[in-house]
Design a protein around this motif. Structure first.
Motif, PDB file in Angstrom:
ATOM      1  N   GLU A 233       0.928  -1.136   0.077  1.00 18.86           N
ATOM      2  CA  GLU A 233      -0.006   0.002  -0.091  1.00 18.86           C
ATOM      3  C   GLU A 233       0.755   1.241   0.017  1.00 18.86           C
ATOM      4  OE1 GLU A 233      -2.457  -0.525   3.549  1.00 18.86           O
ATOM      5  OE2 GLU A 233      -3.512  -2.049   2.588  1.00 18.86           O
ATOM      6  N   SER A 234       2.156   1.143   0.468  1.00 21.75           N
ATOM      7  CA  SER A 234       2.954   2.194   0.438  1.00 21.75           C
ATOM      8  C   SER A 234       4.380   1.677   0.169  1.00 21.75           C
ATOM      9  CB  SER A 234       3.030   2.727   2.104  1.00 21.75           C
ATOM     10  OG  SER A 234       3.651   4.220   1.754  1.00 21.75           O
ATOM     11  N   PHE A 235       4.836   2.617  -0.909  1.00 24.35           N
ATOM     12  CA  PHE A 235       6.298   2.137  -1.312  1.00 24.35           C
ATOM     13  C   PHE A 235       7.254   3.241  -1.277  1.00 24.35           C
ATOM     14  CE2 PHE A 235       9.572   2.518  -4.807  1.00 24.35           C
ATOM     15  CZ  PHE A 235      10.287   0.950  -4.725  1.00 24.35           C
ATOM     16  N   ALA A 236       8.470   3.092  -0.414  1.00 23.58           N
ATOM     17  CA  ALA A 236       9.532   3.929  -0.352  1.00 23.58           C
ATOM     18  C   ALA A 236      11.052   3.697  -0.668  1.00 23.58           C
ATOM     19  CB  ALA A 236       9.481   4.623   1.169  1.00 23.58           C
TER      20      ALA A 236
ATOM     21  N   SER B 247      17.747   2.704  -9.193  1.00 22.35           N
ATOM     22  CA  SER B 247      17.116   1.333  -9.734  1.00 22.35           C
ATOM     23  C   SER B 247      16.303   0.997  -8.678  1.00 22.35           C
ATOM     24  CB  SER B 247      18.364   0.585  -9.913  1.00 22.35           C
ATOM     25  OG  SER B 247      19.133   0.644 -11.025  1.00 22.35           O
ATOM     26  N   CYS B 248      16.383   1.130  -7.543  1.00 24.86           N
ATOM     27  CA  CYS B 248      15.319   0.635  -6.439  1.00 24.86           C
ATOM     28  C   CYS B 248      14.178   1.272  -6.845  1.00 24.86           C
ATOM     29  CB  CYS B 248      15.903   0.859  -5.234  1.00 24.86           C
ATOM     30  SG  CYS B 248      17.073  -0.434  -4.369  1.00 24.86           S
ATOM     31  N   SER B 249      13.856   2.441  -6.720  1.00 23.29           N
ATOM     32  CA  SER B 249      12.752   3.284  -6.821  1.00 23.29           C
ATOM     33  C   SER B 249      12.167   3.014  -8.397  1.00 23.29           C
ATOM     34  CB  SER B 249      12.889   4.761  -6.916  1.00 23.29           C
ATOM     35  OG  SER B 249      13.876   5.230  -7.926  1.00 23.29           O
TER      36      SER B 249
ATOM     37  N   LEU C   1       9.526   9.033  -2.486  1.00 23.85           N
ATOM     38  CA  LEU C   1      10.698   9.145  -2.876  1.00 23.85           C
ATOM     39  C   LEU C   1      11.703  10.210  -2.432  1.00 23.85           C
ATOM     40  CD1 LEU C   1       9.604   8.925  -6.849  1.00 23.85           C
ATOM     41  CD2 LEU C   1      10.437   7.089  -5.197  1.00 23.85           C
ATOM     42  N   ILE C   2      12.960   9.721  -2.143  1.00 26.09           N
ATOM     43  CA  ILE C   2      14.029  10.684  -1.638  1.00 26.09           C
ATOM     44  C   ILE C   2      14.992  10.850  -2.737  1.00 26.09           C
ATOM     45  CG2 ILE C   2      15.670  10.662   0.194  1.00 26.09           C
ATOM     46  CD1 ILE C   2      13.940   9.231   2.123  1.00 26.09           C
TER      47      ILE C   2
ATOM     48  N   ILE D  55       2.423  10.035  -5.669  1.00 25.96           N
ATOM     49  CA  ILE D  55       3.640  10.323  -5.544  1.00 25.96           C
ATOM     50  C   ILE D  55       4.355  11.361  -4.603  1.00 25.96           C
ATOM     51  CG2 ILE D  55       6.129  10.362  -6.939  1.00 25.96           C
ATOM     52  CD1 ILE D  55       4.799   9.106  -9.387  1.00 25.96           C
ATOM     53  N   ASN D  56       5.211  11.135  -3.587  1.00 29.12           N
ATOM     54  CA  ASN D  56       5.652  12.194  -2.753  1.00 29.12           C
ATOM     55  C   ASN D  56       7.047  12.219  -2.952  1.00 29.12           C
ATOM     56  OD1 ASN D  56       3.103  12.651  -1.040  1.00 29.12           O
ATOM     57  ND2 ASN D  56       3.214  10.383  -1.266  1.00 29.12           N
TER      58      ASN D  56
END
Length: 337
Positions: free
Chosen positions: A178-181, A186-188, A202-203, A224-225
């Motif tokens: 439900e939430s991906f960080a 490549s990871c993102s 996303l950082i 997206i944040n």
């Protein structure tokens, strides 16, 4: 030059970097899902150029299996070879004449085929919130990501090191979360396999975004944040220019509605980051002075970061503590109330 009297389908350059694999390598694969290919070239050899260290194995091989590609027909070309006919598909993920990365509907169809597979083969998974980390990947020089891991874990996120999981395991996590960080890289890029409307955090690694990421953001509808939580002042001008420095920024704490929104700075992390930067070459230091965008991007953060860095030094903390002792306070002209 060897000559092989056959018709082949060219699939491009295969590179052993996951983010580039699911964008640059996959940009010709859409053709193998088309009716035209099935009717005219299904039995043709599928040739590709393997980049250094690339082998068609593990998750790379599994991706083609999921897409229904005939692996036995795939052949790496490692020397100059001539064929009677080479079928070269158009790209579905490319850079336009204006220098902007973009994609076609065929790329969406390709990604949807993978998402559909994940949905059809999904199974219960306790991790509804995941943080994809680089900390176990030796080629990514990043300082402070362990702090991000601990922070996200405190918010209920499961820390994922993707290189330790099979593609099927990852797809199940992604299609069900439900939430991906993640930090940007490549990871993102794995957010391609999330369901529509999933929350994404996303950082950025530094004062720029990889152009790939801004395109990937548009493939599907996501919430997206982007949250700044880096202080990579010596990262240079390019997305791959390491090292990177992460910390728990006030922005990140505000995003999660913490009661205390002060940035958390680690002195040891900054020392390590500075040592790695200057140890690589002086060009890392020069890059900061040479890159005005870095200064503008971090100008406000720098003031806050360095003030907290200074305040956390032991001698400053000792002086502050000593002032709480009545006898000492008198020396400093501040008698106890």
């Amino acid at each position: 030059m060897p000559c092989e009297h056959k018709t082949v389908v060219y699939l491009g350059l295969f590179i052993r970097v996951w983010g580039h694999f699911i964008t640059d390598t996959m940009r010709l694969i859409w053709f193998l899902k088309s009716k035209y290919f099935r009717e005219n070239f299904y039995d043709c050899e599928l040739v590709y150029l393997p980049a250094k260290n690339f082998k068609l194995e593990g998750n790379y091989r599994r991706m083609f299996e999921i897409l229904g590609v005939n692996i036995s027909n795939m052949k790496p070309v490692t020397r100059l070879t001539k064929y009677d006919k080479v079928i070269l598909p158009d790209e579905c993920f490319f850079i336009s004449k204006e220098g902007i990365r973009t994609f076609t509907p065929e790329y969406i169809t390709l990604i949807d085929a993978i998402r559909n597979y994940a949905s059809e083969h999904s199974y219960p998974c306790p991790s509804r919130k995941v943080y994809y980390s680089y900390s176990g990947y030796r080629n990514c020089v990043a300082v402070g990501e362990d702090k991000l891991e601990k922070y996200f874990a405190s918010k209920g996120y499961t820390i994922i090191h993707p290189e330790k999981l099979s593609l099927d395991e990852q797809l199940n996590l992604l299609i069900g979360c439900e939430s991906f960080a993640s930090t940007v890289g490549s990871c993102s890029h794995n957010m391609l396999f999330l369901r529509d409307d999933t929350e994404v955090i996303l950082i950025p690694r530094a004062n720029y975004l990889a152009s790939y990421q801004t395109v990937i953001d548009q493939v599907h509808r996501m919430r997206i944040n982007y949250v700044d939580s880096s202080f990579s002042i010596f990262s240079g001008k390019y997305p791959y220019a390491t090292p990177f420095l992460f910390f728990i920024s006030s922005n990140l704490r505000k995003f999660f509605h913490d009661e205390d929104t002060e940035s958390i700075v680690d002195v040891k992390d900054f020392k390590k980051y500075f040592r790695i930067s200057s140890g690589c070459s002086m060009s890392k230091i020069v890059a900061y002075a040479d890159n005005p965008n870095t200064y503008r991007y971090y100008s406000v953060v720098a003031a806050d970061y360095f003030s907290k860095l200074f305040a956390s030094i032991w001698i400053v903390r000792l002086k502050k503590w000593l002032k709480t002792i009545p006898a000492i306070r008198k020396i400093f002209g501040k008698p106890p109330k």
